[in-house]
Design a protein around this motif. Structure first.
Motif, PDB file in Angstrom:
ATOM      1  N   UNK A  75       6.786  12.487  -3.176  1.00 40.80           N
ATOM      2  CA  UNK A  75       7.229  11.107  -3.371  1.00 40.80           C
ATOM      3  C   UNK A  75       6.105  10.126  -3.097  1.00 40.80           C
ATOM      4  N   UNK A  76       6.337   8.904  -3.548  1.00 40.87           N
ATOM      5  CA  UNK A  76       5.458   7.775  -3.237  1.00 40.87           C
ATOM      6  C   UNK A  76       6.270   6.879  -2.316  1.00 40.87           C
ATOM      7  N   UNK A  80       0.847  -1.184   0.000  1.00 41.70           N
ATOM      8  CA  UNK A  80       0.000   0.000   0.000  1.00 41.70           C
ATOM      9  C   UNK A  80       0.885   1.238   0.000  1.00 41.70           C
ATOM     10  N   UNK A  81       1.344   1.649  -1.184  1.00 41.42           N
ATOM     11  CA  UNK A  81       2.190   2.841  -1.230  1.00 41.42           C
ATOM     12  C   UNK A  81       1.394   4.080  -0.822  1.00 41.42           C
ATOM     13  N   UNK A  82       2.094   5.002  -0.171  1.00 45.00           N
ATOM     14  CA  UNK A  82       1.483   6.255   0.269  1.00 45.00           C
ATOM     15  C   UNK A  82       1.937   7.362  -0.678  1.00 45.00           C
ATOM     16  N   UNK A  83       0.992   7.931  -1.395  1.00 46.41           N
ATOM     17  CA  UNK A  83       1.302   8.999  -2.347  1.00 46.41           C
ATOM     18  C   UNK A  83       1.318  10.317  -1.590  1.00 46.41           C
ATOM     19  N   UNK A  84       2.456  10.990  -1.651  1.00 40.90           N
ATOM     20  CA  UNK A  84       2.623  12.276  -0.998  1.00 40.90           C
ATOM     21  C   UNK A  84       2.931  13.329  -2.063  1.00 40.90           C
ATOM     22  N   UNK A  85       3.135  14.553  -1.636  1.00 39.21           N
ATOM     23  CA  UNK A  85       3.366  15.636  -2.590  1.00 39.21           C
ATOM     24  C   UNK A  85       4.644  15.426  -3.406  1.00 39.21           C
ATOM     25  N   UNK A 137      10.373   9.058  -6.536  1.00 37.64           N
ATOM     26  CA  UNK A 137      10.184  10.481  -6.781  1.00 37.64           C
ATOM     27  C   UNK A 137      10.505  10.759  -8.248  1.00 37.64           C
ATOM     28  N   UNK A 138      10.324  11.997  -8.626  1.00 43.99           N
ATOM     29  CA  UNK A 138      10.651  12.405  -9.985  1.00 43.99           C
ATOM     30  C   UNK A 138      12.046  13.001 -10.000  1.00 43.99           C
ATOM     31  N   UNK A 139      12.800  12.751 -11.060  1.00 44.31           N
ATOM     32  CA  UNK A 139      14.125  13.366 -11.152  1.00 44.31           C
ATOM     33  C   UNK A 139      14.006  14.887 -11.044  1.00 44.31           C
ATOM     34  N   UNK A 140      14.956  15.495 -10.363  1.00 44.48           N
ATOM     35  CA  UNK A 140      14.899  16.938 -10.128  1.00 44.48           C
ATOM     36  C   UNK A 140      15.367  17.768 -11.318  1.00 44.48           C
ATOM     37  N   UNK A 141      16.284  17.220 -12.102  1.00 44.85           N
ATOM     38  CA  UNK A 141      16.825  17.980 -13.223  1.00 44.85           C
ATOM     39  C   UNK A 141      15.830  18.021 -14.370  1.00 44.85           C
ATOM     40  N   UNK A 142      15.645  19.194 -14.917  1.00 48.90           N
ATOM     41  CA  UNK A 142      14.744  19.349 -16.067  1.00 48.90           C
ATOM     42  C   UNK A 142      15.238  18.497 -17.234  1.00 48.90           C
ATOM     43  N   UNK A 143      14.312  17.881 -17.901  1.00 52.14           N
ATOM     44  CA  UNK A 143      14.665  17.075 -19.062  1.00 52.14           C
ATOM     45  C   UNK A 143      14.975  15.625 -18.738  1.00 52.14           C
TER      46      UNK A 143
END
Length: 124
Positions: free
Chosen positions: A41-42, A34-39, A54-60
């Motif tokens: 990260x998951x 049961x992953x917890x989705x936060x602002x 999480x999503x990579x921080x660097x654009x592109x």
């Protein structure tokens, strides 16, 4: 994949396929979670947190960033950064750019992190 998870990837729709492959492989390896989705990260816990997506921080940059807790630093070239926030507890950050990178090696690390989260601080 839940609606909350889809909303998490709203700004990076190309990451959805990578996360879906990750979620499916993780469930096959460890069973239902049961992953917890936060602002930002998951989070995955068992009962303590063992991994985050999480999503990579660097654009592109594409894909997802998997951060998992291990008892050791993983020396694979796949690990972008490894830090030791506490003695004997390493957070290894692994970029996963394509569904094909969701492989046996990554799932072995995830399973190791899962078991480490269940035993750390309990005298292993």
């Amino acid at each position: 994949m839940t609606g909350d998870a889809l909303l998490f990837f709203n700004d990076r729709p190309q990451a959805v396929a990578v996360y879906a492959a990750f979620e499916e492989a993780l469930e096959k390896r460890l069973g239902p979670l049961e992953p917890r989705v936060q602002k930002s990260q998951i989070t995955y816990a068992a009962p303590g947190v063992f991994a985050c997506v999480s999503l990579p921080r660097k654009k592109g940059e594409s894909g997802i960033l998997v951060s998992l807790g291990l008892e050791r630093r993983e020396n694979s070239p796949r690990v972008a950064v490894a830090v030791e926030p506490y003695p004997g507890r390493w957070t290894n950050h692994i970029p996963v750019r394509t569904p094909e990178e969701v492989d046996g090696e990554l799932m072995e690390w995830m399973e190791e992190a899962y078991h480490f989260a269940q035993t750390k601080g309990r005298g292993k």
